[in-house]
Design a protein around this motif. Structure first.
Motif, short mmCIF file in Angstrom:
data_model
loop_
_atom_site.label_atom_id
_atom_site.label_comp_id
_atom_site.label_asym_id
_atom_site.label_seq_id
_atom_site.Cartn_x
_atom_site.Cartn_y
_atom_site.Cartn_z
N THR A 144 37.77 42.80 31.62
CA THR A 144 37.00 41.60 31.29
C THR A 144 37.78 40.38 31.76
O THR A 144 38.89 40.49 32.26
CB THR A 144 36.76 41.48 29.76
OG1 THR A 144 38.02 41.35 29.09
CG2 THR A 144 36.04 42.71 29.23
N GLY A 145 37.18 39.21 31.57
CA GLY A 145 37.82 37.98 32.01
C GLY A 145 39.08 37.67 31.22
O GLY A 145 39.24 38.09 30.07
N GLN A 166 44.81 42.69 33.04
CA GLN A 166 43.84 42.86 34.13
C GLN A 166 44.47 43.59 35.31
O GLN A 166 43.91 44.56 35.84
CB GLN A 166 43.34 41.50 34.60
CG GLN A 166 42.30 40.85 33.74
CD GLN A 166 41.78 39.57 34.39
OE1 GLN A 166 42.50 38.89 35.13
NE2 GLN A 166 40.54 39.23 34.13
N ASN A 195 39.32 38.96 24.96
CA ASN A 195 39.79 38.61 26.30
C ASN A 195 41.01 39.44 26.68
O ASN A 195 41.71 39.97 25.82
CB ASN A 195 40.17 37.13 26.36
CG ASN A 195 38.97 36.22 26.22
OD1 ASN A 195 38.34 36.17 25.17
ND2 ASN A 195 38.65 35.49 27.26
N SER A 228 33.21 47.18 32.77
CA SER A 228 33.57 45.81 33.15
C SER A 228 32.44 44.82 32.92
O SER A 228 31.26 45.17 32.97
CB SER A 228 33.96 45.79 34.64
OG SER A 228 34.27 44.47 35.06
N SER A 235 31.17 40.93 34.50
CA SER A 235 30.95 40.52 35.89
C SER A 235 32.24 40.21 36.64
O SER A 235 32.21 40.02 37.86
CB SER A 235 30.05 39.27 35.92
OG SER A 235 30.66 38.21 35.21
N VAL A 236 33.39 40.19 35.94
CA VAL A 236 34.66 39.86 36.59
C VAL A 236 34.96 40.81 37.76
O VAL A 236 35.63 40.43 38.72
CB VAL A 236 35.82 39.86 35.57
CG1 VAL A 236 36.15 41.26 35.09
CG2 VAL A 236 37.07 39.20 36.14
N GLN A 270 46.19 38.23 31.99
CA GLN A 270 46.19 38.51 33.43
C GLN A 270 47.02 39.74 33.76
O GLN A 270 46.67 40.51 34.67
CB GLN A 270 46.69 37.28 34.19
CG GLN A 270 45.71 36.12 34.09
CD GLN A 270 46.25 34.83 34.67
OE1 GLN A 270 47.33 34.79 35.23
NE2 GLN A 270 45.49 33.75 34.53
N LYS A 282 39.06 34.29 41.52
CA LYS A 282 39.49 35.13 40.40
C LYS A 282 40.95 35.50 40.59
O LYS A 282 41.40 35.80 41.70
CB LYS A 282 38.63 36.39 40.29
CG LYS A 282 37.19 36.08 39.82
CD LYS A 282 36.46 37.35 39.49
CE LYS A 282 35.14 37.03 38.82
NZ LYS A 282 34.15 36.40 39.69
N ARG A 304 31.73 40.99 26.79
CA ARG A 304 33.02 41.60 26.49
C ARG A 304 32.88 42.59 25.34
O ARG A 304 33.45 43.68 25.37
CB ARG A 304 34.03 40.52 26.12
CG ARG A 304 34.43 39.60 27.26
CD ARG A 304 35.56 38.67 26.82
NE ARG A 304 35.96 37.79 27.91
CZ ARG A 304 35.57 36.53 28.02
NH1 ARG A 304 34.76 36.02 27.12
NH2 ARG A 304 36.00 35.78 29.03
#
Length: 679
Positions: free
Chosen positions: A406-407, A420, A414, A437, A439-440, A417, A58, A379
């Protein structure tokens, strides 16, 4: 900074310090990464021409491993580089590797560099003397980790060159879904075979390990189901009307409304409609899935959130009505929307799980230093829960400040990055005290102060359960499961507890094997894996030759309009699929500009494209070398008509014809035939 290990860490690093391939199995919070830093340090100190790659699965773990572990302890001694997908440095990865002692990157970046023959980008697996594989239980099937290890295995079998030492890190290899000890042992052995490693854990310091990694207190926050659910009942009555609009034989095959099984059924039904070119079935299935999404949201979050999902969906389709099917489906929602909105606003029928979640949050956040994570399945679910938290006066009273994690991706829900990283940083620093969140955040996220983890409406395996539980690091922390009485979530948690224990027993069985027996079993599994892979590659190659590109026609998946030939498709960087036929622009219209956080070496994103006939989203234009405008196609928006059948695909790699690489010079020569661009 001095690097000291606890006794149980010293115990598990010994095999690696002897140069042996090993998997370190320690629970979340047990210090696996610190042990890996120690091993990397000793490896770089003692091995001539040493070079280490630390692989993560990740993006946010690249920075975490650099800032909190490898960089913190080793950057004063060695040349260390952290490279992720949003870094332009990935474009000259090979050059960076050559001038670095240790690189930290996502596994996909290494895989791309192994495939890319450009001198500045290319590396060989033999360029490294140590590969550290984080969350190594993912080294299976078609995962990126396993693709990298396949290269390793091929070189090992052929005895080609010096292979790197392998160090895997995991909190749980899992049982592979197996419920018997024999099968669980087979699964652990397969992970060992895939990593060409033995598995090590502490035997002499278990009580000390348990004292450093206390388990959170598990609480089952069970609630009674709603006595009445008029909103959900009304949605189901509308779904039954759609069933009745379809052929009777179709609707009889569908399982219970509002379940994951029903979702799987309508996904397959939509594919069947596309294959049969039956737009009525395909569109009804698409709409039924959206209604089922609303039922699932109604079951976990607020009625108003479920209504909003449908409202947004139908508002986006109001100008795309092509035939009687569209008119029926749109009319059904329009006719019932006022009643649905009225029912969704009735507090008497609100979701009791939210009241239980509120109670748990209020209890834990009486302490102003509390930090928590709520794990949600989707999400969309994270956004709905975040809206609920921010609009809830009771939760605001205890100063809960929530953020979503989230991813990464380019979809509506979405995150980039950068977003995130910002959310994780704010959570670490305490500006946010509640993460909501997907599963990320289950794996690897290191927040020592976190004292509450809530599993909200989730059905997952034993690995995910252990990983999520391990996010609660603080003393006296709580792991809460919010679920309906008699619900599947509780049953699944209990099964996962059994599988967690079974994993430990399976690992113990593997560790008690004699070295000769272990090596024999692992080698047999490796030989079998090589044969299976070779056969899979043979079949994949044969599948690619099933049709010539000209025999395949692409159709819009929504309206079935035939739009181009397979011969018009080219691939860029082995991943982006574009149409080079200039006539293709007659079939689509353009929308707004696509903005991406990442930059690309040869191209930049252009505008959104959609079907001129039905407005189905087809992807976006890209500008290649600033001159060639090429439509980049989203495969899920098309069906493929071959001489034998019509079928949709999930991924471009599955299509049954050969797609050639885009040739810029050839393309420009065809566009401008008067130019002489030959050698």
């Amino acid at each position: 900074m001095e690097l000291n290990l606890r006794p149980y860490q010293e115990e598990v690093v010994q095999a690696a310090l002897r140069g042996e391939n090993s998997i370190i199995w320690l629970p979340t919070g047990g210090g696996k990464t610190r042990a890996a830093v120690y091993i990397a340090d000793k490896h770089l100190e003692t091995k001539a021409n040493a070079k280490v790659a630390v692989l993560v699965n990740k993006v946010h773990l690249v920075d975490q491993h650099y800032m909190k572990e490898f960089g913190q302890y080793l950057r004063h001694k060695y040349r260390i580089k952290a490279i992720s997908g949003d870094s332009s440095e990935k474009d000259f990865f090979g050059r960076l590797v050559r001038v670095s002692d240790l690189v930290i990157c996502t596994a996909q970046i290494l895989e791309n560099a192994l495939n890319n023959m450009d001198e500045d980008k290319h590396v060989e697996i033999t360029d490294f003397t140590l590969l550290v594989i984080d969350e190594c239980h993912h080294t299976n099937k078609e995962s990126v980790y396993n693709k990298i290890m396949w290269r390793y295995m091929e070189k090992k079998v052929r005895k080609e060159g010096r292979l790197p030492q392998i160090l895997g890190l995991t909190a749980s290899p899992g049982t592979g879904g197996n419920k018997s000890l024999d099968k669980a042992v087979e699964h652990v052995l397969q992970i060992c075979a895939n990593l060409d490693s033995k598995i090590v854990s502490t035997k002499n310091y278990t009580p000390m390990l348990q004292s450093f990694v206390p388990k959170p207190k598990k609480e089952y926050d069970i609630v009674e189901r709603r006595d009445k659910d008029p909103f959900g009942d009304h949605l189901k009555s509308m779904m039954i009307m759609i069933h009745e609009f379809m052929p009777a034989t179709v609707s009889r095959s569908l399982r219970e409304l509002g379940t994951q099984e029903y979702e799987a059924d309508v996904v397959e039904l939509e594919k069947a409609g596309v294959k049969a070119k039956n737009r009525l079935i395909a569109q009804c299935a698409l709409h039924l899935r959206k209604y089922n999404d609303a039922l699932l949201i109604n079951d976990t979050i607020r009625m108003v959130d479920a209504f909003r999902v449908l409202e947004e969906f139908y508002n986006s389709r109001s100008s795309k009505l092509l035939d009687g099917t569209d008119l029926f489906l749109q009319g059904l929602f329009v006719e019932n929307s006022l009643e649905l909105k009225h029912l969704a606003s009735d507090p008497r029928y609100e979701n009791p799980k939210l009241a239980q979640l509120q109670s748990r949050l209020l209890e834990e956040f009486q302490d102003t230093n509390s930090r928590g994570i709520i794990f949600s399945k989707t999400r969309r679910g994270t956004h709905c829960l975040n809206d609920w938290v921010k609009s809830n006066p009771e939760l605001q009273r205890v100063n809960i400040t929530a953020g979503i994690l989230t991813g990464a991706g380019t979809g509506a829900n979405n995150m980039t990055q950068t977003e995130q990283k910002s959310v994780i940083s704010h959570f670490r620093q305490g500006y946010l005290n509640l993460l909501i969140s997907t599963s990320v955040a289950e794996e690897g996220l290191d927040i020592p102060e976190c004292n509450l983890v809530v599993r909200y409406g989730l059905l997952t395996n034993e690995i995910a359960q252990q990983q999520a539980s391990g996010r609660a690091r603080a003393s006296n922390s709580v792991y809460s499961v919010v679920a309906d009485v008699g619900g599947r979530e509780v049953r699944k948690e209990l099964v996962n507890e059994y599988l967690e224990d079974l994993t430990a027993r399976a690992i113990d069985e593997v560790q008690r094997m004699s070295p000769v027996d272990f090596r024999h079993k692992v080698f047999e599994l490796q030989k079998t894996a090589v044969v299976i892979r070779m056969e899979a590659e043979r079949k994949r190659d044969a599948k690619k030759q099933r049709y010539t590109p000209g025999q395949v026609q692409l159709q819009c998946r929504s309206c079935f309009t035939s739009v181009c030939s397979g011969g018009d498709i080219r691939k860029i960087e082995n991943s982006h699929h574009v149409n080079i036929n200039t006539e293709f622009k007659n079939y689509y219209k353009v929308g707004g500009q696509v903005n991406m956080e990442r930059t690309f070496e040869d191209w930049e994103p252009g505008r959104i494209i959609s079907c001129r006939h039905c407005e189905e989203d087809w992807g976006f234009e890209i500008k290649f070398k600033k001159v060639a405008i090429l439509p980049c196609l989203k495969i899920k928006s098309f069906s493929f008509n071959t001489p034998k059948e019509t079928k949709p695909y999930k991924k471009w790699k599955d299509v049954e014809f050969q797609v050639t690489e885009f040739d810029f010079i050839e393309y420009m020569s065809n566009r401008f035939p008067d130019l002489d661009l030959s050698d």
